[in-house]
Design a protein around this motif. Structure first.
Motif, mmCIF file in Angstrom:
data_model
loop_
_atom_site.group_PDB
_atom_site.id
_atom_site.type_symbol
_atom_site.label_atom_id
_atom_site.label_comp_id
_atom_site.label_asym_id
_atom_site.label_seq_id
_atom_site.Cartn_x
_atom_site.Cartn_y
_atom_site.Cartn_z
ATOM 1 N N GLU B 465 50.378 40.881 34.974
ATOM 2 C CA GLU B 465 49.911 40.640 36.351
ATOM 3 C C GLU B 465 49.507 39.190 36.633
ATOM 4 O O GLU B 465 49.290 38.810 37.765
ATOM 5 C CB GLU B 465 48.701 41.514 36.744
ATOM 6 C CG GLU B 465 48.943 42.982 36.780
ATOM 7 C CD GLU B 465 48.354 43.683 35.561
ATOM 8 O OE1 GLU B 465 47.395 43.156 34.980
ATOM 9 O OE2 GLU B 465 48.874 44.734 35.179
ATOM 10 N N PHE B 466 49.366 38.393 35.577
ATOM 11 C CA PHE B 466 48.916 37.018 35.821
ATOM 12 C C PHE B 466 50.114 36.163 36.221
ATOM 13 O O PHE B 466 51.149 36.178 35.569
ATOM 14 C CB PHE B 466 48.297 36.447 34.544
ATOM 15 C CG PHE B 466 47.746 35.056 34.704
ATOM 16 C CD1 PHE B 466 46.419 34.861 35.025
ATOM 17 C CD2 PHE B 466 48.553 33.939 34.525
ATOM 18 C CE1 PHE B 466 45.909 33.580 35.167
ATOM 19 C CE2 PHE B 466 48.054 32.661 34.671
ATOM 20 C CZ PHE B 466 46.730 32.480 34.983
ATOM 21 N N ARG B 482 45.572 30.481 48.797
ATOM 22 C CA ARG B 482 44.219 30.751 48.323
ATOM 23 C C ARG B 482 43.968 30.091 46.961
ATOM 24 O O ARG B 482 42.905 29.556 46.700
ATOM 25 C CB ARG B 482 43.997 32.266 48.228
ATOM 26 C CG ARG B 482 42.567 32.674 48.450
ATOM 27 C CD ARG B 482 42.491 34.172 48.686
ATOM 28 N NE ARG B 482 43.386 34.866 47.764
ATOM 29 C CZ ARG B 482 43.005 35.320 46.593
ATOM 30 N NH1 ARG B 482 41.777 35.192 46.202
ATOM 31 N NH2 ARG B 482 43.867 35.916 45.817
ATOM 32 N N MET B 483 45.007 30.117 46.134
ATOM 33 C CA MET B 483 44.875 29.508 44.825
ATOM 34 C C MET B 483 44.697 28.001 44.952
ATOM 35 O O MET B 483 43.917 27.387 44.230
ATOM 36 C CB MET B 483 46.120 29.828 44.000
ATOM 37 C CG MET B 483 45.744 30.340 42.665
ATOM 38 S SD MET B 483 46.929 31.372 41.853
ATOM 39 C CE MET B 483 48.468 31.177 42.557
ATOM 40 N N LEU B 716 38.215 28.960 34.662
ATOM 41 C CA LEU B 716 37.954 30.379 34.433
ATOM 42 C C LEU B 716 36.790 30.844 35.297
ATOM 43 O O LEU B 716 36.798 31.935 35.842
ATOM 44 C CB LEU B 716 37.614 30.623 32.958
ATOM 45 C CG LEU B 716 38.670 30.208 31.943
ATOM 46 C CD1 LEU B 716 38.148 30.377 30.535
ATOM 47 C CD2 LEU B 716 39.928 31.046 32.134
ATOM 48 N N ARG B 729 32.202 38.999 44.714
ATOM 49 C CA ARG B 729 31.426 39.781 43.768
ATOM 50 C C ARG B 729 32.265 40.357 42.636
ATOM 51 O O ARG B 729 31.861 40.384 41.492
ATOM 52 C CB ARG B 729 30.727 40.916 44.517
ATOM 53 C CG ARG B 729 29.236 40.847 44.470
ATOM 54 C CD ARG B 729 28.657 42.093 45.107
ATOM 55 N NE ARG B 729 28.749 43.243 44.213
ATOM 56 C CZ ARG B 729 27.873 43.481 43.237
ATOM 57 N NH1 ARG B 729 26.878 42.665 43.051
ATOM 58 N NH2 ARG B 729 27.993 44.525 42.471
ATOM 59 N N GLN B 730 33.446 40.807 43.022
ATOM 60 C CA GLN B 730 34.296 41.445 42.022
ATOM 61 C C GLN B 730 34.786 40.472 40.967
ATOM 62 O O GLN B 730 35.278 40.875 39.929
ATOM 63 C CB GLN B 730 35.516 42.053 42.700
ATOM 64 C CG GLN B 730 35.202 43.337 43.395
ATOM 65 C CD GLN B 730 36.406 43.827 44.142
ATOM 66 O OE1 GLN B 730 37.426 43.161 44.176
ATOM 67 N NE2 GLN B 730 36.294 44.989 44.733
ATOM 68 N N LEU B 731 34.704 39.180 41.263
ATOM 69 C CA LEU B 731 35.280 38.200 40.354
ATOM 70 C C LEU B 731 34.209 37.373 39.649
ATOM 71 O O LEU B 731 34.467 36.279 39.184
ATOM 72 C CB LEU B 731 36.241 37.281 41.104
ATOM 73 C CG LEU B 731 37.451 38.011 41.675
ATOM 74 C CD1 LEU B 731 38.316 37.072 42.477
ATOM 75 C CD2 LEU B 731 38.262 38.662 40.567
ATOM 76 N N GLN B 732 33.001 37.908 39.598
ATOM 77 C CA GLN B 732 31.956 37.167 38.911
ATOM 78 C C GLN B 732 31.984 37.477 37.425
ATOM 79 O O GLN B 732 31.994 38.624 37.012
ATOM 80 C CB GLN B 732 30.592 37.525 39.488
ATOM 81 C CG GLN B 732 30.359 36.829 40.813
ATOM 82 C CD GLN B 732 29.019 37.164 41.399
ATOM 83 O OE1 GLN B 732 28.126 37.607 40.690
ATOM 84 N NE2 GLN B 732 28.873 36.954 42.681
ATOM 85 N N ALA B 733 32.005 36.431 36.638
ATOM 86 C CA ALA B 733 31.958 36.598 35.191
ATOM 87 C C ALA B 733 31.358 35.332 34.613
ATOM 88 O O ALA B 733 31.520 34.253 35.166
ATOM 89 C CB ALA B 733 33.351 36.819 34.634
ATOM 90 N N MET B 737 30.996 35.834 28.719
ATOM 91 C CA MET B 737 31.896 36.984 28.755
ATOM 92 C C MET B 737 33.307 36.557 28.394
ATOM 93 O O MET B 737 34.011 37.240 27.662
ATOM 94 C CB MET B 737 31.859 37.623 30.137
ATOM 95 C CG MET B 737 30.560 38.376 30.406
ATOM 96 S SD MET B 737 30.288 38.666 32.162
ATOM 97 C CE MET B 737 31.699 39.672 32.579
ATOM 98 N N PHE B 738 33.724 35.400 28.918
ATOM 99 C CA PHE B 738 35.057 34.906 28.576
ATOM 100 C C PHE B 738 35.144 34.587 27.086
ATOM 101 O O PHE B 738 36.136 34.891 26.433
ATOM 102 C CB PHE B 738 35.399 33.651 29.395
ATOM 103 C CG PHE B 738 35.916 33.971 30.758
ATOM 104 C CD1 PHE B 738 37.236 34.370 30.926
ATOM 105 C CD2 PHE B 738 35.112 33.869 31.873
ATOM 106 C CE1 PHE B 738 37.729 34.675 32.186
ATOM 107 C CE2 PHE B 738 35.593 34.176 33.134
ATOM 108 C CZ PHE B 738 36.905 34.581 33.294
ATOM 109 N N VAL B 741 35.473 37.829 25.220
ATOM 110 C CA VAL B 741 36.722 38.562 25.448
ATOM 111 C C VAL B 741 37.903 37.826 24.798
ATOM 112 O O VAL B 741 38.803 38.451 24.246
ATOM 113 C CB VAL B 741 36.920 38.845 26.950
ATOM 114 C CG1 VAL B 741 37.495 37.671 27.682
ATOM 115 C CG2 VAL B 741 37.803 40.062 27.149
#
Lengths: 234, 828
Positions: B465-466, B482-483, B716, B729-733, B737-738, B741
């Motif tokens: 998906e990336f 957007r990117m 990142l 919010r969904q993309l907070q890390a 964490m990175f 992972v």
């Protein structure tokens, strides 16, 4: 499972498991909070590179608990999936395999904020979805109570929940350890750590009478302060 | 070759310009202009306030005059972009603009001069995208941003020259590397581009020039122009009247304030530098207390204060309204405060160049004398000033070591280029290898970077998906709006610590303080910030609401990063000064003031020569202590202490705790430490150094902390400034964490390896450690058993910041700390 810690909370006995789950022996029930399945896929869809394997890792941790304990009922305390686009093919395949493997267990989900808008996804698997579940007078749900009552009111039912992703940072004088995910018992409410990998944590500020158990090195360690303030000063 | 008539004419104009100012050009300025007009690139270095700016700036102007003489006065059309001026501080852009504008107006050039920084208005920026001014002042970040605009590239092709101001501030940092990459891009667009750097004097000027001009630069065409050297600097130390009462260690606190105030009386306007922000707060409070009538005439300046407050202070310095400003390195750079005629340095300056640069903040006028007074905070710091003076006399200054191929910066740059018109991998690789930083970039590393931006990582299966960069006809491009917007918002390499705004309940922002500090306070606690005593009312989102308070503070904010180590060069001279003392020759006021201290040191133990390592062994109430004095600076000692403790603990059952300062380190244990046998068994050996150091320290935790910047630069995580909007919010890390992972699911990720490398190179200065050990191994080692704790050992003895060797597991540490906490609570 010899690293589990037996605790008494609100008149019930629980085992705190080092993987982050809560075992309730009298009900043969296993509880976990905030799995956030497929979070890595959501990130990748936004072109933030998070490698695959996170969901599988979380599932493996859950399976390792199921393997060693007699479990009749399994309750996800909300935020099962991270977002509506978290169900990528590779994530779904792993979850399929998980439910097939544990087909004799009864699965429940108390819906959390991240579970909105994923009902289609949820129908794929044998999960009973509810807002809240009560067992033996104990409330199980995703969210903590609105008002954190200052004094533990004996009349109040015990509540077990998630949502907060609690973590605690222990420090003493100049020494400190990184913040660690924890179980937090406060005001007749037991908050579970987020079991999902790659989910992050929120540092809590426990009060003196609260109890806190951190997860470290595959162990559950009691770090509750038995006297005075637990936050050390400069 | 141009005709001499033309050459003279530009020079004449400039001479007239100088004559109108009542002076004439220095010889070095003429050399710089000549070199520039001959088409060379190079580096100009000299002390502050000696005309570097004009030396660099009039080159492009005179060249343009040479080429356009006939139309100079007649044309009404603004010439297209000629020159870029890169400044490291966007706060400086305004002042720079003023000084660059002066000759343009005096010479009546039809040039248009503008700035383009993070502070510029969006309408100005939009206009510039259509047409750039003749000369543009910008920052490294804004320059990179410009490179994301494909439409700007044709204009930039007409660029003639770039001047990088304060190059010494950039080299050695990721911002410097970012600048190198942007310059490589510009060189590619305009092959004849002339690049000039303006720098303070460094120990490695030749290298600094190579870094600026790139690996492909023809060194024969490179000029290093040495500026005006006769700037006089007067250094003096405030030596306490009674040395006996002067502490051997620790912090004298503010006992020297009366002497400092007396000195301030002799000055028009002064800068008082302290090493940490908390020190500035303390000194400011104490000065006001002892001289209340100076309220409003003295001020405070550090990086955590609100920009409005800082601006007010800077203006006050410019106009001479303020008598004194207590500051940190926040005022090290740039702005000319002509009124300042005295600089006071409180505590160790840590480096020679830094001390000189600070001194240069006073007497900014031509031919004026720079005056610096040094206020030691303990006796031993006097040796440092003596060493710094010797080094200055010998012209021995610090080097700024350039960074080697940080992959996070490269990943960011590759995306910048992919947005700004796209690239073909082979030709971009060639361009990137033309920089100093990436000249040794391997094919494997390059392949990884391409995979990282295109697929997320090198593992084929790990990142479905990336899809960030697309390949269209062999050209790597990003077209998603957007990117593109996201990338533009996150260009840069500066990472600030998580900070919270400090704001009055009644409104009005005071500045930002570290979240770490504020979250330790309880509502009602009083603390000193921005020179005021405040009371915390409550914390709301990312803002701490406060009100003015009276009484005594409970805490002073501690900011991270105030732990600069003694420079390698200063350490070297310091060892020589101590050797002189060992030989019984005390030169200068500072060393003489320490006579008594050296006498005791000699009587109880010894004073080591430069090729000797002194080890002192003593038993005190708190246990067995072994002190070692390599005099190598704090960072090296931290690594060495952990290394020694690890190596000793490998050979026998022992628990050691340790402490370090800039001079040495101490190991402590409840039982005797077998130091002699440890030395015999290779305590100082350089074999397995890297592996042992990584094993001895909690390397993972350090690498994780270091990863924060890498994760941010590589895109990142997104930088969250207080008050700025956060990612969805969904993309907070978090970077932690990175880190985890990647460690678990993509251990081959080269950003992980970079993090460990940076810990070794930057946090532990592994190279210096290696040299230190080699030096110790080849020299003499003395183990002494002094009757009492010696003056050299005393500061380490009382250092409370003991770290324990973590041969314990995390769980053991937690259990022990918990037990200690409970014990402490019971004794309350």
């Amino acid at each position: 499972m010899n690293e589990a810690l037996m605790v008494e909370c609100g008149g019930q006995s629980f085992q705190l498991l080092p993987q982050g789950g809560l075992y309730w022996p009298s009900q043969l029930a296993l509880l976990v909070a905030d799995t956030h399945f497929g979070k890595e896929a959501t990130f990748r869809r936004q072109n933030i590179p998070v490698p695959a394997g996170v969901t599988q890792g979380t599932l493996a941790a859950i399976s390792s608990m199921l393997q060693h304990l007699p479990v009749r009922r399994f309750i996800f305390l909300g935020d099962l999936f991270h977002a509506s686009n978290s169900g990528s093919p590779e994530v779904r395949r792993s979850i399929d395999a998980f439910f097939q493997r544990w087909s004799e267990v009864e699965f429940w989900l108390t819906l959390g904020n991240h579970d909105r808008g994923i009902s289609r996804l949820l129908r794929t698997w044998p999960i009973h979805c509810v807002e809240q579940k009560d067992i033996d007078g104990v409330e199980l749900g995703h969210y903590p109570r609105e008002e954190h009552s200052q004094s533990a009111d004996e009349e109040m039912p015990l509540r077990v929940c998630g949502h907060l992703h609690p973590a605690y940072r222990l420090s003493h004088r100049v020494e400190g350890v990184q913040k660690l995910a924890c179980f937090w018992y406060s005001g007749r409410q037991l908050v579970l750590p987020a079991i999902g990998q790659f989910t992050g944590t929120q540092r809590i500020q426990p009060r003196a009478q609260d109890r806190v158990w951190v997860l470290a090195d595959g162990q559950v360690i009691d770090v509750s302060s038995r006297r005075s303030s637990s936050t050390s000063r400069l | 070759m141009q005709t001499s008539a033309k050459l003279e004419s530009a020079s004449q104009l400039v001479d007239r310009y100088f004559a109108a100012l009542g002076s004439k050009p220095y010889r070095f300025q003429r050399s710089a202009w000549r070199a520039f007009r001959n088409g060379h690139s190079g580096l100009i270095h000299s002390a502050t306030g000696t005309g570097k700016t004009l030396a660099a700036w009039l080159g492009p102007i005179m060249q343009w005059l040479d080429e356009n003489r006939d139309e100079v006065r007649t044309t009404s059309q603004t010439p297209p972009i000629q020159a870029l001026w890169i400044t490291p501080l966007r706060a400086l852009a305004g002042d720079t603009e003023k000084s660059l504008r002066h000759p343009i107006e005096a010479l009546k050039l039809p040039w248009k001069l503008e700035s383009r920084t993070g502070d510029s208005s969006s309408s100005l920026k939009a206009r510039q995208l259509k047409r750039l001014p003749t000369a543009l002042i910008t920052t490294p970040e804004s320059l990179s941003l410009m490179l994301t605009h494909e439409s700007l590239l044709p204009q930039l092709m007409g660029l003639k020259s770039v001047v990088v101001d304060e190059w010494h501030e950039l080299i050695g940092s990721k911002r410097g590397v970012q600048t190198e990459l942007a310059l490589a891009r510009l060189r590619r667009l305009c092959p004849k581009l002339q690049i000039w750097g303006v720098s303070a004097t460094l120990g490695n000027l030749q290298q600094a020039a190579s870094v600026l001009l790139g690996a492909d630069a023809d060194l024969g065409e490179t000029c290093i122009i040495r500026g005006y050297q006769k700037k006089k600097t007067h250094l003096q130390s405030l030596i306490p009247s009674t040395m006996e009462r002067f502490p051997w260690s620790g912090h004298i606190g503010t006992r020297m304030v009366p002497q400092v105030l007396q000195l301030l009386n002799s000055a028009n306007s002064a800068l008082v530098f302290a090493n940490t922000r908390s020190q500035t707060e303390i000194w400011y409070q104490e000065m006001l207390k002892q001289h209340p009538d100076w309220a409003g005439r003295i001020a405070l300046h550090h990086g955590s204060l609100d920009s409005k407050v800082r601006k007010w202070v800077e203006d006050g310095l410019r106009t001479g309204r303020l008598r004194a400003v207590v500051c940190t390195s926040s005022l090290d750079l740039g702005v000319d405060f002509t009124a300042v005629d005295l600089v006071i340095q409180v505590g160790s300056p840590k480096g020679i160049a830094r001390l000189l640069q600070r001194a240069g903040r006073s007497g900014h006028q031509r031919d004026a004398i720079s005056r610096l007074a040094f206020v030691p905070t303990n006796a031993i710091e006097l040796i440092e000033l003596a060493a710094a003076q010797t080094a200055i006399q010998e012209g021995f200054l610090e080097s700024r070591v350039p960074l080697e191929k940080p992959l996070d910066v490269l990943a960011q740059h590759v995306l910048t280029v992919a947005i700004g018109g796209g690239f073909e991998p082979d030709s971009l690789l060639k361009e990137i290898r033309s920089t100093f930083a990436y000249q040794s970039l391997t094919d494997r590393e390059w392949k990884w970077i391409l995979d990282f931006v295109q697929r997320g990582g090198s593992s084929l299966a790990a990142y479905p998906e990336f899809r960030k960069v697309e390949i269209i006809d062999g050209s790597y491009r990003i077209s998603d709006r957007r990117m593109i917007r996201n990338h533009r918002m996150n260009i840069g390499t500066i990472v600030s610590d998580a900070a919270m705004r400090v704001k009055y309940v009644s409104g009005g922002v005071l500045g930002t303080a570290e979240e770490n500090f504020l979250s330790k306070l309880n509502a009602g606690d009083k603390f000193v910030f921005a020179g005021r005593l405040l009371q915390l009312i409550r914390i709301h989102d990312d803002t701490a609401l406060v009100r003015r308070a009276t009484g005594k503070p409970d805490a002073v904010p501690r900011w991270m990063g105030g732990r600069m180590p003694l420079s390698s060069e200063l350490s070297q001279v310091l060892r020589r000064k101590i050797e002189e003392a060992s030989d019984g020759s005390l030169l200068g006021r500072e060393m003489n003031a320490l006579q008594g201290l050296f006498e005791i040191q000699r009587r109880w133990s010894r004073i080591p020569r430069a090729d000797q390592l002194l080890i002192e062994r003593i038993k005190t109430r708190s246990g067995y202590q072994v002190f070692l004095f390599p005099f190598e600076g704090r960072l090296v000692h931290e690594g060495l202490a952990a290394l020694f403790a690890y190596r000793i603990a490998q050979r026998c059952q022992i628990t050691l705790s340790m402490a370090c300062n800039d001079y040495g380190l101490v190991l402590q244990s409840a039982k005797p430490i077998p130091i002699e046998s440890a030395i015999e068994q290779g305590l100082f050996s350089v074999c397995e150094l890297e592996a042992d150091i990584l094993a001895s320290l909690n390397a993972t935790e350090m690498a994780k902390r270091q990863f924060r910047q890498i994760a941010r630069v590589a895109g990142l995580i997104q930088q969250g400034f207080p008050g700025q909007r956060k990612p969805a919010r969904q993309l907070q890390a978090s970077s932690n964490m990175f880190y985890d992972v990647f460690t678990n699911y993509d251990p081959e990720n080269l950003l992980l390896a970079q993090s460990t490398r940076e810990v070794l190179d930057q946090q532990l200065e592994i190279e210096r450690t290696f040299e230190a050990l080699s030096r110790i191994e080849s020299g003499q080692i003395f183990v002494e058993d002094p009757p009492k704790v010696t003056p050299l050992a005393f500061p380490l003895m009382v250092d409370k910041l003991r770290e324990r060797l973590s041969s314990e597991s995390l769980a053991e540490r937690i259990r022990r700390m918990q037990a200690e906490l409970e014990k402490a609570a019971q004794t309350l």
